[in-house]
Design a protein around this motif. Structure first.
Motif, PDB file in Angstrom:
ATOM      1  N   ALA A   1     -52.937 -15.188  15.029  1.00 23.53           N
ATOM      2  CA  ALA A   1     -53.332 -14.938  16.419  1.00 23.53           C
ATOM      3  C   ALA A   1     -53.534 -16.247  17.171  1.00 23.53           C
ATOM      4  CB  ALA A   1     -54.607 -14.113  16.448  1.00 23.53           C
ATOM      5  N   GLY A   2     -54.120 -17.231  16.498  1.00 23.22           N
ATOM      6  CA  GLY A   2     -54.320 -18.522  17.132  1.00 23.22           C
ATOM      7  C   GLY A   2     -53.010 -19.225  17.422  1.00 23.22           C
TER       8      GLY A   2
ATOM      9  N   ARG B   1     -50.724 -15.932  19.647  1.00 24.80           N
ATOM     10  CA  ARG B   1     -51.385 -15.096  20.664  1.00 24.80           C
ATOM     11  C   ARG B   1     -51.179 -13.592  20.440  1.00 24.80           C
ATOM     12  NH1 ARG B   1     -53.347 -17.439  25.232  1.00 24.80           N
ATOM     13  NH2 ARG B   1     -53.086 -19.698  25.379  1.00 24.80           N
ATOM     14  N   TRP B   2     -50.654 -13.203  19.273  1.00 21.91           N
ATOM     15  CA  TRP B   2     -50.493 -11.774  18.985  1.00 21.91           C
ATOM     16  C   TRP B   2     -51.499 -11.345  17.932  1.00 21.91           C
ATOM     17  CZ3 TRP B   2     -49.238  -9.133  14.431  1.00 21.91           C
ATOM     18  CH2 TRP B   2     -49.007  -7.762  14.585  1.00 21.91           C
TER      19      TRP B   2
ATOM     20  N   ASP C   1     -58.758  -9.606  19.117  1.00 24.44           N
ATOM     21  CA  ASP C   1     -58.240 -10.529  20.121  1.00 24.44           C
ATOM     22  C   ASP C   1     -59.382 -11.392  20.648  1.00 24.44           C
ATOM     23  OD1 ASP C   1     -56.983 -11.887  22.129  1.00 24.44           O
ATOM     24  OD2 ASP C   1     -56.153 -10.112  23.115  1.00 24.44           O
ATOM     25  N   PHE C   2     -59.573 -12.569  20.040  1.00 17.96           N
ATOM     26  CA  PHE C   2     -60.706 -13.420  20.406  1.00 17.96           C
ATOM     27  C   PHE C   2     -60.538 -14.023  21.796  1.00 17.96           C
ATOM     28  CE2 PHE C   2     -57.816 -15.770  17.609  1.00 17.96           C
ATOM     29  CZ  PHE C   2     -57.431 -16.833  18.412  1.00 17.96           C
ATOM     30  N   ARG C   3     -59.310 -14.095  22.317  1.00 16.18           N
ATOM     31  CA  ARG C   3     -59.119 -14.609  23.667  1.00 16.18           C
ATOM     32  C   ARG C   3     -59.628 -13.619  24.707  1.00 16.18           C
ATOM     33  NH1 ARG C   3     -54.573 -16.386  20.883  1.00 16.18           N
ATOM     34  NH2 ARG C   3     -54.302 -18.666  20.921  1.00 16.18           N
ATOM     35  N   ALA C   4     -59.418 -12.344  24.450  1.00 16.28           N
ATOM     36  CA  ALA C   4     -59.860 -11.315  25.397  1.00 16.28           C
ATOM     37  C   ALA C   4     -61.305 -10.896  25.153  1.00 16.28           C
ATOM     38  CB  ALA C   4     -58.939 -10.093  25.308  1.00 16.28           C
ATOM     39  N   GLU C   5     -61.685 -10.768  23.885  1.00 19.45           N
ATOM     40  CA  GLU C   5     -63.009 -10.246  23.546  1.00 19.45           C
ATOM     41  C   GLU C   5     -64.048 -11.335  23.334  1.00 19.45           C
ATOM     42  OE1 GLU C   5     -63.526  -7.062  23.670  1.00 19.45           O
ATOM     43  OE2 GLU C   5     -61.406  -6.579  23.976  1.00 19.45           O
ATOM     44  N   GLY C   6     -63.597 -12.560  23.038  1.00 17.57           N
ATOM     45  CA  GLY C   6     -64.530 -13.635  22.736  1.00 17.57           C
ATOM     46  C   GLY C   6     -64.813 -13.699  21.242  1.00 17.57           C
ATOM     47  N   TRP C   7     -65.109 -14.904  20.752  1.00 18.99           N
ATOM     48  CA  TRP C   7     -65.354 -15.081  19.327  1.00 18.99           C
ATOM     49  C   TRP C   7     -66.602 -14.345  18.852  1.00 18.99           C
ATOM     50  CZ3 TRP C   7     -62.374 -16.078  15.542  1.00 18.99           C
ATOM     51  CH2 TRP C   7     -61.258 -16.882  15.689  1.00 18.99           C
TER      52      TRP C   7
END
Length: 219
Positions: A161-162, A165-166, A173-179
Motif C-alpha cells: 500500500a505504501g 497506493r492500493w 487505507d492509512f492515507r484515507a483513514e489515518g495511521w
C-alpha cells in the motif's frame, strides 16, 4: 467416515466453484470490492491473489480436498493448514459481515461470488470442522503457523500500500483513514485471530476425538 468424506467433498467443490467464478469475473473486469475502474489483467490477477479472502478460501479448498480423500488425515503440515484455513475463513466471514458488507453494492454474478466466498464457504467450512474434525489436530506448530500467516499478510499488504497506493480493503487505507485508525483495526484483527486460534485449540481438545487417529503423514 462416509458422512465426513461427503461433507469435505461438498465443501471443496463449492469453494473451488466460488474461486473459479471470482477468477473469471476478475479476468472479465468484474468489480472486485466495488472498484469502479479495474486495472489491466496482470495487475487484476496479482490483486486477486492478494486478497485475504482469496487466500483463506484457497487454504480451505486445499484442506478439504485432502480430507475428502482421507477424512482422518494428519501430519505436521496438514495440521497447520487445517487450523490456518479454519481460522482464516472464520475471520473472512466475520470481517465481511461487520466491516465490508455495508460498503458493497454488487449485482448478478459479482454478488453471487461475493456471497459464496464470504458467507457460504465460511459457514460450511466451520460447520465441517465442528462436526467432523478431524481431531485432535491442533498443536504448537500449527498455532504458530496459523498466527504467523495473517501477521505476514498484514505486513506485506501495508508495504505494498505504501509503494502502490492500493489496498485490498478500505479499512487498511492509512492515507484515507489515518495511521491511528488503521493501527486500531490491525490490533483488533490480530486480537480476533488470537482469540479464534485459542478457541479452536480449546475445542480441538474438548470435542470428541476422531474415531481413529492414524499415523502422521505428509499432506
Amino acid at each position: 467416515m462416509r458422512n465426513a468424506r461427503a461433507w469435505h467433498t461438498l465443501t471443496a467443490a463449492l469453494t473451488i466453484a466460488a474461486l473459479v467464478l471470482q477468477l473469471v469475473l476478475v479476468i472479465q473486469g468484474g468489480r472486485v470490492l466495488d472498484e469502479a475502474e479495474p486495472p489491466g489483467l496482470g495487475l487484476r490477477l496479482a490483486r486477486f491473489v492478494a486478497y485475504f479472502t482469496i487466500q483463506s478460501n484457497l487454504l480451505v479448498a486445499v484442506a478439504t480436498t485432502l480430507l475428502a480423500r482421507d477424512p482422518l488425515r494428519d501430519g505436521p503440515a496438514f495440521r497447520a493448514l487445517r487450523l490456518a484455513s479454519t481460522v482464516g475463513i472464520t475471520v473472512t466471514g466475520l470481517v465481511h459481515f461487520f466491516l465490508l458488507r455495508p460498503l458493497l453494492d454488487l449485482h448478478g454474478a459479482d454478488w453471487l461470488a461475493d456471497k459464496m466466498l464470504h458467507m457460504l464457504v465460511p459457514v460450511i467450512a466451520v460447520a465441517g470442522w465442528l462436526a467432523f474434525g478431524p481431531r485432535p489436530r491442533v498443536d504448537g506448530r500449527a498455532v504458530a503457523v496459523a498466527f504467523a500467516w495473517p501477521i505476514a499478510w498484514l505486513a506485506v499488504t501495508l508495504v505494498v500500500a505504501g509503494a502502490t497506493r492500493w489496498v485490498p480493503y478500505p479499512f487498511l487505507d492509512f492515507r484515507a483513514e489515518g495511521w491511528g485508525s488503521v493501527t486500531v483495526v490491525c490490533l483488533g484483527i490480530t486480537a480476533l485471530f488470537a482469540a479464534l486460534i485459542g478457541g479452536f485449540h480449546r475445542m480441538d481438545r474438548r470435542l470428541a476425538p476422531s474415531r481413529q487417529v492414524g499415523p502422521l503423514t505428509a499432506p
